[in-house]
Design a protein around this motif. Structure first.
Motif, PDB file in Angstrom:
ATOM      1  N   UNK A 180       0.820  10.607   7.839  1.00  0.00           N
ATOM      2  CA  UNK A 180       1.592  10.339   6.672  1.00  0.00           C
ATOM      3  C   UNK A 180       2.964   9.929   6.837  1.00  0.00           C
ATOM      4  N   UNK A 181       3.367   9.612   8.102  1.00  0.00           N
ATOM      5  CA  UNK A 181       4.813   9.416   8.094  1.00  0.00           C
ATOM      6  C   UNK A 181       5.204   7.986   7.830  1.00  0.00           C
ATOM      7  N   UNK A 182       4.278   6.951   7.458  1.00  0.00           N
ATOM      8  CA  UNK A 182       4.572   5.800   7.219  1.00  0.00           C
ATOM      9  C   UNK A 182       4.133   5.956   5.402  1.00  0.00           C
ATOM     10  N   UNK A 183       4.975   5.934   4.651  1.00  0.00           N
ATOM     11  CA  UNK A 183       4.855   6.288   2.996  1.00  0.00           C
ATOM     12  C   UNK A 183       4.321   4.843   2.427  1.00  0.00           C
ATOM     13  N   UNK A 184       4.683   3.898   3.189  1.00  0.00           N
ATOM     14  CA  UNK A 184       4.805   2.424   2.381  1.00  0.00           C
ATOM     15  C   UNK A 184       4.303   1.653   3.520  1.00  0.00           C
ATOM     16  N   UNK A 185       3.542   0.539   3.187  1.00  0.00           N
ATOM     17  CA  UNK A 185       2.665  -0.669   3.910  1.00  0.00           C
ATOM     18  C   UNK A 185       3.030  -1.806   3.285  1.00  0.00           C
ATOM     19  N   UNK A 186       3.825  -2.506   3.811  1.00  0.00           N
ATOM     20  CA  UNK A 186       4.234  -3.793   3.210  1.00  0.00           C
ATOM     21  C   UNK A 186       3.571  -5.013   3.656  1.00  0.00           C
ATOM     22  N   UNK A 206       5.832  -8.150  -0.829  1.00  0.00           N
ATOM     23  CA  UNK A 206       6.567  -6.641  -1.307  1.00  0.00           C
ATOM     24  C   UNK A 206       7.877  -6.653  -1.083  1.00  0.00           C
ATOM     25  N   UNK A 207       8.430  -7.241   0.328  1.00  0.00           N
ATOM     26  CA  UNK A 207       9.644  -7.061   0.708  1.00  0.00           C
ATOM     27  C   UNK A 207      10.607  -7.804  -0.273  1.00  0.00           C
ATOM     28  N   UNK A 208       9.929  -9.201  -0.570  1.00  0.00           N
ATOM     29  CA  UNK A 208      10.816 -10.104  -1.046  1.00  0.00           C
ATOM     30  C   UNK A 208      11.180  -9.481  -2.599  1.00  0.00           C
ATOM     31  N   UNK A 209       9.885  -9.242  -3.327  1.00  0.00           N
ATOM     32  CA  UNK A 209      10.105  -8.508  -4.669  1.00  0.00           C
ATOM     33  C   UNK A 209      11.012  -7.188  -4.906  1.00  0.00           C
ATOM     34  N   UNK A 210      10.650  -6.384  -3.706  1.00  0.00           N
ATOM     35  CA  UNK A 210      11.716  -4.960  -3.850  1.00  0.00           C
ATOM     36  C   UNK A 210      13.109  -5.364  -3.699  1.00  0.00           C
ATOM     37  N   UNK A 211      13.301  -6.292  -2.782  1.00  0.00           N
ATOM     38  CA  UNK A 211      14.742  -6.412  -2.653  1.00  0.00           C
ATOM     39  C   UNK A 211      15.450  -7.473  -3.535  1.00  0.00           C
ATOM     40  N   UNK A 212      14.523  -8.241  -4.226  1.00  0.00           N
ATOM     41  CA  UNK A 212      15.000  -9.211  -5.426  1.00  0.00           C
ATOM     42  C   UNK A 212      15.431  -8.135  -6.517  1.00  0.00           C
ATOM     43  N   UNK A 213      14.930  -7.220  -6.731  1.00  0.00           N
ATOM     44  CA  UNK A 213      15.233  -6.088  -7.782  1.00  0.00           C
ATOM     45  C   UNK A 213      16.739  -5.646  -7.723  1.00  0.00           C
ATOM     46  N   UNK A 268       0.781  -1.145  -0.009  1.00  0.00           N
ATOM     47  CA  UNK A 268       0.046  -0.027   0.102  1.00  0.00           C
ATOM     48  C   UNK A 268       0.846   1.254   0.046  1.00  0.00           C
ATOM     49  N   UNK A 269       0.339   2.125  -0.631  1.00  0.00           N
ATOM     50  CA  UNK A 269       1.099   3.625  -0.593  1.00  0.00           C
ATOM     51  C   UNK A 269       0.211   4.694  -0.131  1.00  0.00           C
ATOM     52  N   UNK A 270       0.818   5.462   0.697  1.00  0.00           N
ATOM     53  CA  UNK A 270       0.264   6.726   1.221  1.00  0.00           C
ATOM     54  C   UNK A 270       0.228   7.864   0.171  1.00  0.00           C
ATOM     55  N   UNK A 271      -1.029   8.371  -0.009  1.00  0.00           N
ATOM     56  CA  UNK A 271      -1.344   9.537  -0.868  1.00  0.00           C
ATOM     57  C   UNK A 271      -2.231  10.665  -0.296  1.00  0.00           C
ATOM     58  N   UNK A 272      -2.012  11.799  -0.423  1.00  0.00           N
ATOM     59  CA  UNK A 272      -0.782  12.274  -0.775  1.00  0.00           C
ATOM     60  C   UNK A 272       0.317  12.344   0.192  1.00  0.00           C
ATOM     61  N   UNK A 273       1.660  12.164  -0.451  1.00  0.00           N
ATOM     62  CA  UNK A 273       2.615  12.010   0.768  1.00  0.00           C
ATOM     63  C   UNK A 273       3.383  13.438   0.726  1.00  0.00           C
ATOM     64  N   UNK A 274       3.704  13.806   2.274  1.00  0.00           N
ATOM     65  CA  UNK A 274       4.015  15.065   2.380  1.00  0.00           C
ATOM     66  C   UNK A 274       5.366  15.232   1.808  1.00  0.00           C
ATOM     67  N   UNK A 275       5.849  16.727   1.306  1.00  0.00           N
ATOM     68  CA  UNK A 275       7.146  16.939   0.822  1.00  0.00           C
ATOM     69  C   UNK A 275       8.243  16.727   1.998  1.00  0.00           C
ATOM     70  N   UNK A 301      10.654   6.037   4.872  1.00  0.00           N
ATOM     71  CA  UNK A 301      11.628   6.685   3.968  1.00  0.00           C
ATOM     72  C   UNK A 301      10.854   7.023   2.601  1.00  0.00           C
ATOM     73  N   UNK A 302      11.195   8.246   2.427  1.00  0.00           N
ATOM     74  CA  UNK A 302      10.571   8.971   1.156  1.00  0.00           C
ATOM     75  C   UNK A 302      10.652   8.285  -0.052  1.00  0.00           C
ATOM     76  N   UNK A 303      12.051   8.013  -0.453  1.00  0.00           N
ATOM     77  CA  UNK A 303      12.514   7.548  -1.731  1.00  0.00           C
ATOM     78  C   UNK A 303      13.000   5.744  -1.443  1.00  0.00           C
ATOM     79  N   UNK A 304      12.010   5.076  -1.653  1.00  0.00           N
ATOM     80  CA  UNK A 304      12.238   3.483  -1.267  1.00  0.00           C
ATOM     81  C   UNK A 304      13.463   3.035  -2.208  1.00  0.00           C
ATOM     82  N   UNK A 305      13.056   2.966  -3.553  1.00  0.00           N
ATOM     83  CA  UNK A 305      13.929   2.306  -4.510  1.00  0.00           C
ATOM     84  C   UNK A 305      15.491   2.817  -4.211  1.00  0.00           C
ATOM     85  N   UNK A 306      15.774   4.240  -3.887  1.00  0.00           N
ATOM     86  CA  UNK A 306      16.968   4.895  -3.515  1.00  0.00           C
ATOM     87  C   UNK A 306      17.542   4.223  -2.412  1.00  0.00           C
ATOM     88  N   UNK A 307      16.690   4.008  -1.406  1.00  0.00           N
ATOM     89  CA  UNK A 307      17.052   3.590  -0.147  1.00  0.00           C
ATOM     90  C   UNK A 307      17.827   1.930  -0.037  1.00  0.00           C
TER      91      UNK A 307
END
Length: 282
Positions: free
Chosen positions: A203-209, A213-220, A33-40, A158-164
């Protein structure tokens, strides 16, 4: 954040600070799940401005805070035992989102070389008084330099999940271990409390796993999920807060039984309130 191809899942409220409402959208491909809108980034800090944000304080003012710290002390021993079982030869440990530094402090006293990262100056100052060392950001650290990297209920912030995740890959030794602890939106307590479930923490939780999702995100990033460990205390703590959001008061007895029921159901479907994920370079 593009949510045009995402399915609306739930509308939830920030009960802690702003009282604003936010939407959760489901990424069905990643099962998250993704929180929307996400604070700047500029506005994010104001959503943490609460004396009740318990991981940034050592306060023990109320029964709830005393209970939290009692359980946290047990959890600290379990965390230390976990890293020692995964890496018997103590080496370098990085804790991202170190809060007030308890975990790094006990690890340092046990012989680990420790360093932390923590954006909250208030929490960091408490940790420094315990002898914990910090860097401002992980980009200051060398490639492949850590035996263990931990993020205890931090990845969801973490705002930028892929970068993290790319940064975690960069910092971890080829033989190192990554430890990620996050809430699980597929648990019984999440389904029971719905929009009142405290672990949504928008909104401090940007993502809900989920586990998927954890397996797929790190497999990338060519990292392998090796083990999933339940965090059984979390169902009680989260249920207690959820009761407060739902009814305006902490119903300890009901929260206890919902937490117990969540853990009982999770024995069969392994969907606990929170999980610890053990991840290695593949």
């Amino acid at each position: 954040m593009d949510i045009s191809n995402k399915k609306h899942f739930l509308t939830v409220k920030d009960y802690s600070v702003s009282k604003e409402t936010f939407d959760l959208y489901q990424d069905e491909t990643l099962d998250m799940l993704i929180t929307y809108p996400q604070p700047s980034i500029e506005n994010l800090g104001k959503y943490y401005e609460s004396e009740d944000y318990i991981s940034h304080t050592d306060n023990k003012r109320s029964l709830f805070e005393k209970l939290y710290h009692f359980i946290k002390n047990i959890a600290l021993k379990n965390k230390l035992n976990l890293i020692n079982s995964l890496q018997p030869e103590k080496g370098k440990l990085l804790d991202i989102g170190a809060g007030t530094g308890e975990f790094l402090s006990v690890a340092k006293n046990d012989g680990w070389q420790t360093i932390g990262v923590e954006p909250s100056e208030k929490a960091k100052s408490i940790a420094i008084n315990k002898g914990v060392s910090f860097v401002e950001r992980t980009t200051e650290l060398e490639n492949n330099s850590f035996d263990v990297i931990s993020m205890w209920h931090v990845l969801e912030h973490v705002p930028d999940l892929d970068t993290q995740i790319k940064e975690l890959k960069r910092l971890l030794k080829p033989s190192g271990t990554l430890i990620i602890a996050v809430p699980n939106f597929k648990s019984f307590d999440a389904k029971y409390y719905g929009k009142f479930w405290a672990a949504y923490d928008v909104p401090i939780h940007f993502w809900h796993f989920s586990k998927t999702s954890i397996q797929l995100l790190f497999e990338k990033e060519e990292m392998k999920l090796e083990k999933v460990i339940p965090m059984k205390f979390d169902s009680f703590y989260v249920s207690l807060l959820s009761e407060k959001y739902k009814s305006g008061k902490m119903n300890f007895i009901k929260a206890f039984f919902i937490g117990l029921q969540s853990n009982w159901i999770a024995k069969k479907n392994f969907e606990y309130s929170s999980h610890i994920y053990i991840i290695k370079n593949s």
